[in-house]
Design a protein around this motif. Structure first.
Motif, PDB file in Angstrom:
ATOM      1  N   ILE A  56       0.838  -1.202  -0.143  1.00 40.64           N
ATOM      2  CA  ILE A  56       0.092   0.054   0.017  1.00 40.64           C
ATOM      3  C   ILE A  56       0.976   1.183  -0.072  1.00 40.64           C
ATOM      4  O   ILE A  56       0.626   2.391  -0.623  1.00 40.64           O
ATOM      5  CB  ILE A  56      -0.929   0.006   1.238  1.00 40.64           C
ATOM      6  CG1 ILE A  56      -2.085  -1.112   1.225  1.00 40.64           C
ATOM      7  CG2 ILE A  56      -1.670   1.189   1.346  1.00 40.64           C
ATOM      8  CD1 ILE A  56      -2.866  -1.462   2.343  1.00 40.64           C
ATOM      9  N   SER A  57       1.958   1.137   0.938  1.00 43.83           N
ATOM     10  CA  SER A  57       2.720   2.396   0.847  1.00 43.83           C
ATOM     11  C   SER A  57       3.466   2.669  -0.440  1.00 43.83           C
ATOM     12  O   SER A  57       3.324   3.563  -0.877  1.00 43.83           O
ATOM     13  CB  SER A  57       4.159   1.902   2.028  1.00 43.83           C
ATOM     14  OG  SER A  57       4.921   2.863   1.742  1.00 43.83           O
ATOM     15  N   ASP A  58       4.053   1.568  -1.088  1.00 43.31           N
ATOM     16  CA  ASP A  58       4.693   1.563  -2.380  1.00 43.31           C
ATOM     17  C   ASP A  58       3.399   2.224  -3.309  1.00 43.31           C
ATOM     18  O   ASP A  58       3.906   3.174  -4.333  1.00 43.31           O
ATOM     19  CB  ASP A  58       5.114   0.349  -2.953  1.00 43.31           C
ATOM     20  CG  ASP A  58       6.355   0.039  -2.134  1.00 43.31           C
ATOM     21  OD1 ASP A  58       6.925   0.809  -1.398  1.00 43.31           O
ATOM     22  OD2 ASP A  58       6.897  -1.374  -2.261  1.00 43.31           O
ATOM     23  N   SER A  59       2.448   1.636  -3.388  1.00 42.46           N
ATOM     24  CA  SER A  59       1.306   2.021  -4.330  1.00 42.46           C
ATOM     25  C   SER A  59       0.791   3.524  -4.221  1.00 42.46           C
ATOM     26  O   SER A  59       0.774   4.216  -5.225  1.00 42.46           O
ATOM     27  CB  SER A  59       0.183   1.229  -3.969  1.00 42.46           C
ATOM     28  OG  SER A  59      -0.956   1.610  -4.940  1.00 42.46           O
ATOM     29  N   THR A  64       0.858   9.084  -6.094  1.00 41.53           N
ATOM     30  CA  THR A  64       0.955  10.488  -6.050  1.00 41.53           C
ATOM     31  C   THR A  64       2.337  10.979  -6.796  1.00 41.53           C
ATOM     32  O   THR A  64       2.325  12.400  -7.153  1.00 41.53           O
ATOM     33  CB  THR A  64       1.254  10.891  -4.547  1.00 41.53           C
ATOM     34  OG1 THR A  64       2.315  10.067  -3.889  1.00 41.53           O
ATOM     35  CG2 THR A  64       0.105  10.649  -3.615  1.00 41.53           C
ATOM     36  N   ILE A  65       3.502  10.452  -6.845  1.00 38.94           N
ATOM     37  CA  ILE A  65       4.604  11.039  -7.522  1.00 38.94           C
ATOM     38  C   ILE A  65       4.206  11.036  -8.934  1.00 38.94           C
ATOM     39  O   ILE A  65       4.732  12.215  -9.606  1.00 38.94           O
ATOM     40  CB  ILE A  65       5.851  10.026  -7.332  1.00 38.94           C
ATOM     41  CG1 ILE A  65       6.266  10.174  -5.929  1.00 38.94           C
ATOM     42  CG2 ILE A  65       6.891  10.401  -8.169  1.00 38.94           C
ATOM     43  CD1 ILE A  65       7.243   9.409  -5.561  1.00 38.94           C
ATOM     44  N   ASN A  66       3.497  10.244  -9.578  1.00 38.25           N
ATOM     45  CA  ASN A  66       3.160  10.140 -11.035  1.00 38.25           C
ATOM     46  C   ASN A  66       1.820  10.898 -11.319  1.00 38.25           C
ATOM     47  O   ASN A  66       1.564  10.918 -12.390  1.00 38.25           O
ATOM     48  CB  ASN A  66       2.869   8.738 -11.546  1.00 38.25           C
ATOM     49  CG  ASN A  66       4.207   7.995 -11.531  1.00 38.25           C
ATOM     50  OD1 ASN A  66       5.378   8.941 -11.810  1.00 38.25           O
ATOM     51  ND2 ASN A  66       4.132   6.721 -11.368  1.00 38.25           N
ATOM     52  N   LYS A  81      -9.290   3.283  -3.964  1.00 40.72           N
ATOM     53  CA  LYS A  81      -9.113   2.154  -3.715  1.00 40.72           C
ATOM     54  C   LYS A  81      -8.166   1.879  -2.514  1.00 40.72           C
ATOM     55  O   LYS A  81      -8.459   1.212  -1.497  1.00 40.72           O
ATOM     56  CB  LYS A  81      -8.284   1.425  -4.702  1.00 40.72           C
ATOM     57  CG  LYS A  81      -9.094   0.934  -6.035  1.00 40.72           C
ATOM     58  CD  LYS A  81      -8.210   0.512  -7.095  1.00 40.72           C
ATOM     59  CE  LYS A  81      -8.906   0.209  -8.438  1.00 40.72           C
ATOM     60  NZ  LYS A  81      -8.160  -0.618  -9.347  1.00 40.72           N
ATOM     61  N   ILE A  82      -7.183   3.027  -2.204  1.00 41.75           N
ATOM     62  CA  ILE A  82      -6.357   2.758  -1.081  1.00 41.75           C
ATOM     63  C   ILE A  82      -7.199   3.306   0.176  1.00 41.75           C
ATOM     64  O   ILE A  82      -7.149   2.629   1.079  1.00 41.75           O
ATOM     65  CB  ILE A  82      -4.986   3.684  -1.170  1.00 41.75           C
ATOM     66  CG1 ILE A  82      -4.150   3.215  -2.216  1.00 41.75           C
ATOM     67  CG2 ILE A  82      -4.388   3.581   0.126  1.00 41.75           C
ATOM     68  CD1 ILE A  82      -3.001   3.961  -2.789  1.00 41.75           C
ATOM     69  N   TYR A  90      -2.279   4.966   5.209  1.00 43.37           N
ATOM     70  CA  TYR A  90      -2.412   5.608   3.828  1.00 43.37           C
ATOM     71  C   TYR A  90      -3.598   5.952   3.313  1.00 43.37           C
ATOM     72  O   TYR A  90      -3.906   6.598   2.410  1.00 43.37           O
ATOM     73  CB  TYR A  90      -1.578   4.851   2.910  1.00 43.37           C
ATOM     74  CG  TYR A  90      -0.272   4.566   3.262  1.00 43.37           C
ATOM     75  CD1 TYR A  90       0.730   5.918   2.568  1.00 43.37           C
ATOM     76  CD2 TYR A  90       0.579   3.676   3.969  1.00 43.37           C
ATOM     77  CE1 TYR A  90       1.827   5.867   2.940  1.00 43.37           C
ATOM     78  CE2 TYR A  90       1.852   4.067   4.202  1.00 43.37           C
ATOM     79  CZ  TYR A  90       2.567   4.884   3.762  1.00 43.37           C
ATOM     80  OH  TYR A  90       4.251   4.962   3.956  1.00 43.37           O
ATOM     81  N   SER A  91      -4.740   5.363   3.879  1.00 43.41           N
ATOM     82  CA  SER A  91      -6.100   5.775   3.533  1.00 43.41           C
ATOM     83  C   SER A  91      -6.422   7.256   3.775  1.00 43.41           C
ATOM     84  O   SER A  91      -7.177   7.916   3.008  1.00 43.41           O
ATOM     85  CB  SER A  91      -7.018   4.727   4.321  1.00 43.41           C
ATOM     86  OG  SER A  91      -6.990   3.539   3.988  1.00 43.41           O
TER      87      SER A  91
END
Length: 214
Positions: A56-59, A64-66, A81-82, A90-91
């Motif tokens: 979830i962290s990686d997602s 957000t970066i992209n 989804k998160i 992360y939610s």
């Protein structure tokens, strides 16, 4: 003689222990199997949860970066989804990103996402209260008195560190509606609140003296 009695007692005790294991062999094996299965399941679940958090962290970081205006709709869907993963870190961050970047216009959808965070995600008590306050802030401009109070009542009726923030929001809400007596009542509650945020308490006193003095 005493030695013979001791030997007999030892043999008797050993025989009892032996008979206990013979007669309860199935129960003992079942009990040990349950303990082994429980321990394996516990550590496997912990490892699964850790891997899930990392995923979830990686997602979240990738999304957000992209992010750009050209992929706004996809970013919103991925972040929703998160939010629905009900992850304590992360939610909420996903919802804040959606709001800050205005990825979703529908107020109903945003409020439903807030409800996932507040009602269905396991959060520290004051983090949950912070999200209640954020929900109220989000709705303050377009809510009526009753709806805004419904959102904020869990804070107003509590001893939360966010109570004075909630009272201040209601005081400003009524002031903006020119309902000065109601505004004054909420500012007074802040001034008289023992554990009020000191900056909010000071500002409330200023507002009472400057704008609401008789």
């Amino acid at each position: 003689m005493d030695e013979d009695i001791s030997i007999i007692n030892t043999n008797t005790r050993n025989e009892k222990i032996k008979n206990f294991f013979i007669h309860n062999k199935k129960k003992i094996i079942s009990g040990l199997s349950f303990i082994v299965i429980f321990l394996i399941s516990y550590f496997a679940f912990g490892e699964y949860q850790d891997r899930k958090k990392i995923k979830i962290s990686d997602s979240f970081n990738t999304i957000t970066i992209n992010y750009s205006e050209s992929n706004k709709e996809k970013t919103a869907k991925d972040l929703i989804k998160i939010v629905n993963e009900k992850n304590s870190t992360y939610s909420p961050l996903s919802l804040y990103f959606i709001i800050d970047n205005k990825l979703i216009d529908e107020r109903k959808t945003i409020n439903e996402l807030f409800d996932v965070i507040i009602d269905k995600t396991s959060l520290d008590k004051e983090i949950k209260n912070l999200n209640i306050y954020k929900k109220a802030l989000y709705n303050a401009d377009d809510s009526n008195e009753s709806d805004l109070l419904d959102i904020l009542n869990p804070l107003i009726k509590s001893e939360s560190v966010w109570k004075s923030h909630a009272l201040y929001l209601m005081a400003e809400y009524f002031y903006s509606k020119n309902e000065l007596q109601k505004s004054k009542e909420f500012f007074n509650q802040i001034v008289n609140l023992e554990n009020a945020n000191q900056e909010i308490k000071l500002e409330s006193q200023k507002r009472l003296n400057r704008d609401l003095s008789e």
